[in-house]
Design a protein around this motif. Structure first.
Motif, PDB file in Angstrom:
ATOM      1  N   MET A  21      88.535  71.658  32.101  1.00 56.07           N
ATOM      2  CA  MET A  21      87.204  71.514  31.518  1.00 56.07           C
ATOM      3  C   MET A  21      87.193  70.389  30.472  1.00 56.07           C
ATOM      4  O   MET A  21      86.305  69.540  30.463  1.00 56.07           O
ATOM      5  CB  MET A  21      86.732  72.821  30.876  1.00 56.07           C
ATOM      6  CG  MET A  21      85.296  72.736  30.380  1.00 56.07           C
ATOM      7  SD  MET A  21      84.716  74.082  29.325  1.00 56.07           S
ATOM      8  CE  MET A  21      85.094  75.523  30.234  1.00 56.07           C
ATOM      9  N   TYR A  22      88.202  70.368  29.600  1.00 55.12           N
ATOM     10  CA  TYR A  22      88.321  69.325  28.568  1.00 55.12           C
ATOM     11  C   TYR A  22      88.392  67.942  29.207  1.00 55.12           C
ATOM     12  O   TYR A  22      87.701  67.018  28.782  1.00 55.12           O
ATOM     13  CB  TYR A  22      89.593  69.559  27.739  1.00 55.12           C
ATOM     14  CG  TYR A  22      89.346  69.950  26.318  1.00 55.12           C
ATOM     15  CD1 TYR A  22      89.541  69.039  25.288  1.00 55.12           C
ATOM     16  CD2 TYR A  22      88.953  71.233  25.980  1.00 55.12           C
ATOM     17  CE1 TYR A  22      89.346  69.390  23.974  1.00 55.12           C
ATOM     18  CE2 TYR A  22      88.750  71.604  24.667  1.00 55.12           C
ATOM     19  CZ  TYR A  22      88.944  70.677  23.654  1.00 55.12           C
ATOM     20  OH  TYR A  22      88.751  71.026  22.357  1.00 55.12           O
ATOM     21  N   VAL A  23      89.247  67.787  30.208  1.00 54.82           N
ATOM     22  CA  VAL A  23      89.427  66.487  30.862  1.00 54.82           C
ATOM     23  C   VAL A  23      88.124  66.045  31.519  1.00 54.82           C
ATOM     24  O   VAL A  23      87.721  64.881  31.400  1.00 54.82           O
ATOM     25  CB  VAL A  23      90.583  66.531  31.888  1.00 54.82           C
ATOM     26  CG1 VAL A  23      90.598  65.300  32.773  1.00 54.82           C
ATOM     27  CG2 VAL A  23      91.912  66.705  31.175  1.00 54.82           C
ATOM     28  N   ILE A  58      85.497  62.579  30.497  1.00 52.95           N
ATOM     29  CA  ILE A  58      85.102  61.475  31.371  1.00 52.95           C
ATOM     30  C   ILE A  58      83.622  61.171  31.112  1.00 52.95           C
ATOM     31  O   ILE A  58      82.753  61.484  31.911  1.00 52.95           O
ATOM     32  CB  ILE A  58      85.357  61.813  32.860  1.00 52.95           C
ATOM     33  CG1 ILE A  58      86.808  62.192  33.077  1.00 52.95           C
ATOM     34  CG2 ILE A  58      84.945  60.654  33.759  1.00 52.95           C
ATOM     35  CD1 ILE A  58      87.116  62.740  34.454  1.00 52.95           C
ATOM     36  N   CYS A  59      83.366  60.601  29.954  1.00 50.05           N
ATOM     37  CA  CYS A  59      82.010  60.186  29.556  1.00 50.05           C
ATOM     38  C   CYS A  59      80.973  61.294  29.740  1.00 50.05           C
ATOM     39  O   CYS A  59      79.817  61.011  30.059  1.00 50.05           O
ATOM     40  CB  CYS A  59      81.584  58.946  30.317  1.00 50.05           C
ATOM     41  SG  CYS A  59      82.647  57.543  30.028  1.00 50.05           S
ATOM     42  N   CYS A  60      81.351  62.502  29.612  1.00 46.41           N
ATOM     43  CA  CYS A  60      80.488  63.683  29.764  1.00 46.41           C
ATOM     44  C   CYS A  60      79.997  63.896  31.193  1.00 46.41           C
ATOM     45  O   CYS A  60      79.559  64.981  31.527  1.00 46.41           O
ATOM     46  CB  CYS A  60      79.303  63.655  28.810  1.00 46.41           C
ATOM     47  SG  CYS A  60      79.786  63.783  27.091  1.00 46.41           S
ATOM     48  N   VAL A  61      80.058  62.880  32.037  1.00 48.12           N
ATOM     49  CA  VAL A  61      79.577  63.011  33.412  1.00 48.12           C
ATOM     50  C   VAL A  61      80.393  64.063  34.159  1.00 48.12           C
ATOM     51  O   VAL A  61      79.837  64.906  34.861  1.00 48.12           O
ATOM     52  CB  VAL A  61      79.617  61.650  34.149  1.00 48.12           C
ATOM     53  CG1 VAL A  61      79.278  61.805  35.618  1.00 48.12           C
ATOM     54  CG2 VAL A  61      78.685  60.667  33.475  1.00 48.12           C
ATOM     55  N   VAL A  86      78.926  67.505  35.860  1.00 48.13           N
ATOM     56  CA  VAL A  86      79.173  67.833  37.268  1.00 48.13           C
ATOM     57  C   VAL A  86      79.891  69.185  37.364  1.00 48.13           C
ATOM     58  O   VAL A  86      79.534  70.030  38.185  1.00 48.13           O
ATOM     59  CB  VAL A  86      79.987  66.722  37.967  1.00 48.13           C
ATOM     60  CG1 VAL A  86      80.458  67.162  39.349  1.00 48.13           C
ATOM     61  CG2 VAL A  86      79.165  65.443  38.061  1.00 48.13           C
ATOM     62  N   ASP A  87      80.887  69.403  36.504  1.00 51.70           N
ATOM     63  CA  ASP A  87      81.620  70.666  36.483  1.00 51.70           C
ATOM     64  C   ASP A  87      80.675  71.839  36.247  1.00 51.70           C
ATOM     65  O   ASP A  87      80.730  72.848  36.945  1.00 51.70           O
ATOM     66  CB  ASP A  87      82.698  70.624  35.388  1.00 51.70           C
ATOM     67  CG  ASP A  87      83.471  71.918  35.251  1.00 51.70           C
ATOM     68  OD1 ASP A  87      83.862  72.503  36.278  1.00 51.70           O
ATOM     69  OD2 ASP A  87      83.717  72.342  34.104  1.00 51.70           O
ATOM     70  N   SER A  88      79.788  71.697  35.280  1.00 45.71           N
ATOM     71  CA  SER A  88      78.871  72.782  34.928  1.00 45.71           C
ATOM     72  C   SER A  88      77.849  73.061  36.024  1.00 45.71           C
ATOM     73  O   SER A  88      77.551  74.214  36.326  1.00 45.71           O
ATOM     74  CB  SER A  88      78.141  72.438  33.627  1.00 45.71           C
ATOM     75  OG  SER A  88      79.061  72.247  32.588  1.00 45.71           O
ATOM     76  N   VAL A  89      77.304  72.010  36.610  1.00 43.35           N
ATOM     77  CA  VAL A  89      76.256  72.160  37.619  1.00 43.35           C
ATOM     78  C   VAL A  89      76.835  72.601  38.965  1.00 43.35           C
ATOM     79  O   VAL A  89      76.139  73.175  39.785  1.00 43.35           O
ATOM     80  CB  VAL A  89      75.465  70.832  37.747  1.00 43.35           C
ATOM     81  CG1 VAL A  89      74.460  70.871  38.871  1.00 43.35           C
ATOM     82  CG2 VAL A  89      74.772  70.525  36.430  1.00 43.35           C
TER      83      VAL A  89
END
Length: 173
Positions: free
Chosen positions: A123-125, A129-132, A136-139
């Protein structure tokens, strides 16, 4: 698994039904508010960034040495928070409040501390990556039939409702 082209059925897990995306969102907001307050209290005495004006009027930004140590401490504390609570109880404070729990995707058992650490590191990594990557991880869970995020997939976990009548795979810890 449904046949090719057939409707997706709900993922059935022995530990309980999958947690809704809204419960997951509310739980992570609670956790990040708690960690944000603790992080703010730790870094407050050190200041975040010191702005220095050069002799020619040019400006540069430099980190205060104490701020680096404080931010490193906050990062370690955050990793420990998620790793220890997920490894021991399958729940953070936010998940306890929303009655959800992290379990193994292959049967609903308790996850290891290693899997808990892997979840938060991924999750941290992704957020780094510029929050993108974090977005993507969350959605991702919205389109996944098992409601898994990318960090869930990496650690082979799912998040389920922790109903009081459902068996607790962490009861022995």
């Amino acid at each position: 698994m449904p046949s090719y082209g057939g409707p997706l059925s709900a993922y059935s897990d022995p530990a309980g039904a999958l947690a809704s995306p809204w419960r997951r969102l509310a739980a992570i907001i609670i956790d990040w508010v708690i960690l944000g307050i603790v992080g703010w209290l730790i870094t407050l005495p050190f200041g975040q960034v010191v702005e220095v004006t050069g002799p020619n009027g040019d400006q540069r930004i430099s980190w205060h040495a104490g701020s680096f140590v404080a931010n490193l401490l906050v990062t370690i504390l955050t990793l420990a928070y998620f790793t220890i609570l997920h490894g021991k109880f399958g729940q953070t404070v936010g998940k306890m409040a929303l009655r959800t729990r992290v379990v193994r995707a292959d049967g609903g058992g308790a996850i290891s501390y290693g899997a808990a650490l892997l979840r938060i590191v991924v999750m941290y990594v992704l957020w780094a990556i510029c929050c993108v990557g974090g977005i993507v991880d969350s959605v991702w869970l919205l389109g996944d039939h098992r409601r898994q995020t990318l960090h869930d997939k990496a650690a082979k976990t799912v998040v389920v409702r922790a109903d009081t009548d459902a068996p607790n795979p962490y009861g022995h810890r």
